[in-house]
Design an enzyme around this catalytic site. Sequence first.
Site, PDB file in Angstrom:
ATOM      1  N   LYS A 115       1.947 -15.411   3.256  1.00  0.00           N
ATOM      2  CA  LYS A 115       2.147 -16.337   1.885  1.00  0.00           C
ATOM      3  C   LYS A 115       3.820 -16.453   2.169  1.00  0.00           C
ATOM      4  O   LYS A 115       4.312 -16.153   1.108  1.00  0.00           O
ATOM      5  CB  LYS A 115       1.803 -15.403   0.687  1.00  0.00           C
ATOM      6  CG  LYS A 115       1.574 -16.035  -0.398  1.00  0.00           C
ATOM      7  CD  LYS A 115       0.531 -17.087  -0.581  1.00  0.00           C
ATOM      8  CE  LYS A 115       0.843 -17.960  -1.827  1.00  0.00           C
ATOM      9  NZ  LYS A 115      -0.040 -19.170  -2.012  1.00  0.00           N
ATOM     10  N   TYR A 171       0.809  -1.394  -0.158  1.00  0.00           N
ATOM     11  CA  TYR A 171      -0.117  -0.015  -0.035  1.00  0.00           C
ATOM     12  C   TYR A 171       0.818   1.385   0.037  1.00  0.00           C
ATOM     13  O   TYR A 171       0.378   2.471  -0.015  1.00  0.00           O
ATOM     14  CB  TYR A 171      -0.937  -0.029   1.154  1.00  0.00           C
ATOM     15  CG  TYR A 171      -2.426  -0.769   1.083  1.00  0.00           C
ATOM     16  CD1 TYR A 171      -2.187  -2.101   0.679  1.00  0.00           C
ATOM     17  CD2 TYR A 171      -3.316  -0.030   1.069  1.00  0.00           C
ATOM     18  CE1 TYR A 171      -3.509  -2.655   0.472  1.00  0.00           C
ATOM     19  CE2 TYR A 171      -4.758  -0.754   0.605  1.00  0.00           C
ATOM     20  CZ  TYR A 171      -4.750  -2.004   0.317  1.00  0.00           C
ATOM     21  OH  TYR A 171      -5.846  -2.639   0.341  1.00  0.00           O
ATOM     22  N   ASP A 195      -7.147  -6.625   3.791  1.00  0.00           N
ATOM     23  CA  ASP A 195      -7.925  -5.936   2.957  1.00  0.00           C
ATOM     24  C   ASP A 195      -8.907  -7.216   2.396  1.00  0.00           C
ATOM     25  O   ASP A 195     -10.285  -6.923   2.298  1.00  0.00           O
ATOM     26  CB  ASP A 195      -7.483  -5.139   1.874  1.00  0.00           C
ATOM     27  CG  ASP A 195      -8.507  -4.265   0.938  1.00  0.00           C
ATOM     28  OD1 ASP A 195      -9.491  -3.974   1.532  1.00  0.00           O
ATOM     29  OD2 ASP A 195      -8.254  -4.712  -0.323  1.00  0.00           O
ATOM     30  N   ASP A 249      -3.981 -17.921   0.932  1.00  0.00           N
ATOM     31  CA  ASP A 249      -5.031 -18.818   0.273  1.00  0.00           C
ATOM     32  C   ASP A 249      -5.910 -19.866   0.822  1.00  0.00           C
ATOM     33  O   ASP A 249      -7.182 -19.920   0.789  1.00  0.00           O
ATOM     34  CB  ASP A 249      -4.454 -19.343  -1.007  1.00  0.00           C
ATOM     35  CG  ASP A 249      -3.248 -20.165  -0.687  1.00  0.00           C
ATOM     36  OD1 ASP A 249      -2.790 -19.996   0.373  1.00  0.00           O
ATOM     37  OD2 ASP A 249      -2.463 -20.657  -1.819  1.00  0.00           O
ATOM     38  N   ASP A 293     -13.301  -8.679   3.581  1.00  0.00           N
ATOM     39  CA  ASP A 293     -14.289  -8.597   2.686  1.00  0.00           C
ATOM     40  C   ASP A 293     -14.781 -10.129   2.818  1.00  0.00           C
ATOM     41  O   ASP A 293     -16.145 -10.225   2.833  1.00  0.00           O
ATOM     42  CB  ASP A 293     -13.927  -8.147   1.242  1.00  0.00           C
ATOM     43  CG  ASP A 293     -14.408  -6.696   0.946  1.00  0.00           C
ATOM     44  OD1 ASP A 293     -14.158  -5.785   1.844  1.00  0.00           O
ATOM     45  OD2 ASP A 293     -14.773  -6.315  -0.231  1.00  0.00           O
TER      46      ASP A 293
HETATM   47  C1  IPM Z   1     -10.650  -0.935   2.751  1.00  0.00           C
HETATM   48  C2  IPM Z   1     -10.602   0.135   1.282  1.00  0.00           C
HETATM   49  C3  IPM Z   1      -9.457   0.596   1.252  1.00  0.00           C
HETATM   50  C4  IPM Z   1      -8.311  -0.210   1.376  1.00  0.00           C
HETATM   51  C5  IPM Z   1      -9.223   1.349  -0.169  1.00  0.00           C
HETATM   52  C6  IPM Z   1     -10.396   2.283  -0.480  1.00  0.00           C
HETATM   53  C7  IPM Z   1      -8.070   2.086  -0.093  1.00  0.00           C
HETATM   54  O1  IPM Z   1     -10.678  -1.120   0.360  1.00  0.00           O
HETATM   55  O2  IPM Z   1     -10.474   0.236   3.636  1.00  0.00           O
HETATM   56  O3  IPM Z   1     -10.757  -1.811   2.984  1.00  0.00           O
HETATM   57  O4  IPM Z   1      -7.752  -1.041   0.418  1.00  0.00           O
HETATM   58  O5  IPM Z   1      -7.809  -0.283   2.499  1.00  0.00           O
HETATM   59 MN    MN Z   2     -11.195  -3.112   1.213  1.00  0.00          MN
END
Ligand code: IPM
Ligand code: MN
Length: 353
Positions: A189, A139, A245, A221, A249
């Site tokens: 990883k 990042y 990140d 993974d 999700d």
């Molecule tokens: C998150 C988002 C951010 C990240 C982006 C928008 C920079 O996806 O906060 O999860 O990747 O950290």
């Molecule tokens: Mn994200």
Amino acid sequence: MAERRHTVACMPGDGIGPEVVAEARKAVDAAAARFGFAIDWVDYDLGADRYLRTGEVLPDTVLKELGEADAILFGAIGRPDVPPGVLERGLLLKLRFELDLYINLRPVRLYPGVAPALAGKGPDDIDMLVIRENTEGPYVGAGGSAHRGTAAETATETSLNTRAGVERCIRYAAGRALEREGRLTMVHKTNVLTHSGDLWMRTAREVAEQTGVRLDYCHVDAACLYMVSDPGRFDVVVTDNLFGDILTDVGAAIAGGLGTAASANLNPGGRSGPGRALFEPVHGSAPDIAGTGRASPVAAVLSAGLMLDHLGERQAAAALEQAVMAVLPDAAGYSTQEIGSQIAVAVSREVPA
Ligand code: IPM
Ligand code: MN
Ligand code: NAD
């Protein structure tokens, strides 16, 4: 006049950001009224509109003010009419980096009564804390491109990992693990990313030895697989910025959806002091549903709950979470505002003796 006052910088941002932040504010204000403190909200119009109007993403003067607030409550940024990265890097990542918010704390918790996405997995199986390193990895923006648009085009994106950066993150995670079950799973990883993987692994082993936390390891993974096949194996997870990140999700998907996933960006006593912190839903600006009233405000409310905890308003934080737990099982079919109002009412209500 309330005895306890907190200054909160409020940055609703783009898309559904303003819609969900408005509801989080209602919940916080209800908690403040009930528990006898005051929030001094300071509004910031950062995001796509301001960028397209003025070219400004995050002026230095604003950055300084944000750093002086007791906390920042953030919605989401990003809009299809702004090139990718302008706001994501220029606003959100800049805040994480400049304020040295090196921990991204993301609880993954399936609340009772919420329809489970995974057959046969209930609240007992899905209750973990993912701790994502938040200032390093791929990042940092180390890299570049050459010969753009030609057949010789080249692009690099380098993952930066420092001993100090990795260690402070793992130490924090170990501390959180020791408050819970005493076990910590590192996700990386190491079988392919041998340079950074080695640094992470050695650091984690040393921290485990020093703190007594039981260390476990999982390739990223496989971690994605286990998140959906056997989430109960995770309690506290520590991982790199990009893996965190992606993994969170997946975490959101197994615990009620992105509309319910909260996060805290923290600097637990690092070089820029203990006060700075930014609270935001895990989700983005969701342009596909912005303006429809279909966004769930729950992630923003739970993020505001993490903020109240950070501000030392523990009872208020617990009241927000309890209100969400009361409203969430029957929230389907209600609008953003209706769910927000139901939560605010539940926050205001005294718990019967
Ligand atoms: C998150 C988002 C951010 C990240 C982006 C928008 C920079 O996806 O906060 O999860 O990747 O950290
Ligand atoms: Mn994200
Ligand atoms: P997203 O998180 O905005 O949306 C992904 C999916 O989840 C969409 O289908 C959306 O409708 C749904 N969703 C998200 N939040 C929801 C909510 N509260 N209630 C119900 N459904 C919800 O991710 P994306 O579509 O990949 O990105 C859209 C924009 O947001 C991009 O510009 C991206 O860079 C940005 N983004 C910003 C942040 C942030 O500000 N923290 C985080 C992620 C993405």
